[in-house]
Design a protein around this motif. Structure first.
Motif, short mmCIF file in Angstrom:
data_model
loop_
_atom_site.label_atom_id
_atom_site.label_comp_id
_atom_site.label_asym_id
_atom_site.label_seq_id
_atom_site.Cartn_x
_atom_site.Cartn_y
_atom_site.Cartn_z
N PHE A 127 21.63 17.17 -68.71
CA PHE A 127 22.76 16.54 -69.12
C PHE A 127 22.30 15.43 -67.69
O PHE A 127 21.60 15.71 -66.74
CB PHE A 127 23.75 16.63 -68.52
CG PHE A 127 24.41 18.34 -69.20
CD1 PHE A 127 25.93 17.04 -70.44
CD2 PHE A 127 23.80 19.46 -70.30
CE1 PHE A 127 25.63 18.52 -71.41
CE2 PHE A 127 23.88 19.30 -70.84
CZ PHE A 127 25.56 19.57 -71.58
N LEU A 128 22.81 14.49 -67.98
CA LEU A 128 22.66 13.00 -66.79
C LEU A 128 24.19 12.72 -66.36
O LEU A 128 25.20 13.17 -66.58
CB LEU A 128 22.55 11.54 -67.87
CG LEU A 128 22.42 10.26 -67.09
CD1 LEU A 128 21.57 10.61 -65.71
CD2 LEU A 128 22.69 9.49 -67.77
N ILE A 129 24.12 12.93 -65.16
CA ILE A 129 25.37 13.26 -64.45
C ILE A 129 25.26 11.51 -63.22
O ILE A 129 24.77 11.84 -63.09
CB ILE A 129 25.23 14.42 -63.16
CG1 ILE A 129 25.16 15.89 -64.28
CG2 ILE A 129 26.66 14.05 -62.45
CD1 ILE A 129 25.35 16.64 -63.69
N GLU A 130 25.90 10.88 -63.88
CA GLU A 130 26.22 9.87 -62.80
C GLU A 130 27.48 9.77 -62.07
O GLU A 130 28.70 9.77 -62.66
CB GLU A 130 26.42 8.66 -63.88
CG GLU A 130 26.45 7.16 -62.65
CD GLU A 130 26.11 6.38 -64.11
OE1 GLU A 130 25.15 4.85 -63.41
OE2 GLU A 130 25.90 6.24 -64.96
N ALA A 131 27.11 9.63 -60.29
CA ALA A 131 28.22 9.43 -59.39
C ALA A 131 28.80 8.25 -59.19
O ALA A 131 27.98 7.76 -58.81
CB ALA A 131 28.40 10.98 -58.82
N TRP A 132 29.75 7.92 -58.60
CA TRP A 132 29.64 6.88 -58.42
C TRP A 132 30.78 6.88 -57.50
O TRP A 132 31.96 7.88 -56.86
CB TRP A 132 30.85 5.65 -59.26
CG TRP A 132 30.55 4.60 -60.31
CD1 TRP A 132 29.48 3.67 -60.12
CD2 TRP A 132 30.01 5.60 -61.24
NE1 TRP A 132 29.45 3.58 -61.92
CE2 TRP A 132 29.19 4.22 -62.15
CE3 TRP A 132 31.04 6.86 -62.25
CZ2 TRP A 132 29.82 4.78 -63.86
CZ3 TRP A 132 30.15 6.90 -63.39
CH2 TRP A 132 29.62 6.38 -64.30
#
Length: 101
Positions: free
Chosen positions: A3-8
């Protein structure tokens, strides 16, 4: 499948990010076996933090969600938004994982 987790980052979260950097890095080291990749997202100046991304080798979305929830940055409120997406390897470290045709 990973899984790719992208957080801002939340606006004005830089002091919180700086204050939780050490426990965040310890968390990453403790979970290195799950990490295919991880890093900070930066402005073009190469210094201003925008957020983080991770590619985690776990089997379920629930495991990916638990990984993010356990991150000291997430616990401290650094992240304002995050997206978790199933990811299929095509290339990693210059190696092709695509089926041979």
């Amino acid at each position: 499948m990973p899984f790719l987790i992208e957080a801002w980052d939340n606006p004005d979260s830089q002091p919180v990010r700086a204050g939780t950097l050490k426990p965040h890095l310890e968390f990453l080291a403790q979970n290195a076996a799950k990490l295919l990749a991880a890093g900070a997202k930066l402005e073009d100046d190469g210094k201003t933090m925008l957020g983080s991304f991770y590619i985690v080798d776990v089997e379920t979305r629930a495991e990916a969600e638990a990984f993010l929830a356990a991150d000291p940055f997430a616990q401290a409120g650094v992240f304002g938004r995050s997206v978790i997406t199933r990811w299929r390897k095509a290339y990693l470290d210059g190696q092709c994982y695509l089926p041979k045709s």
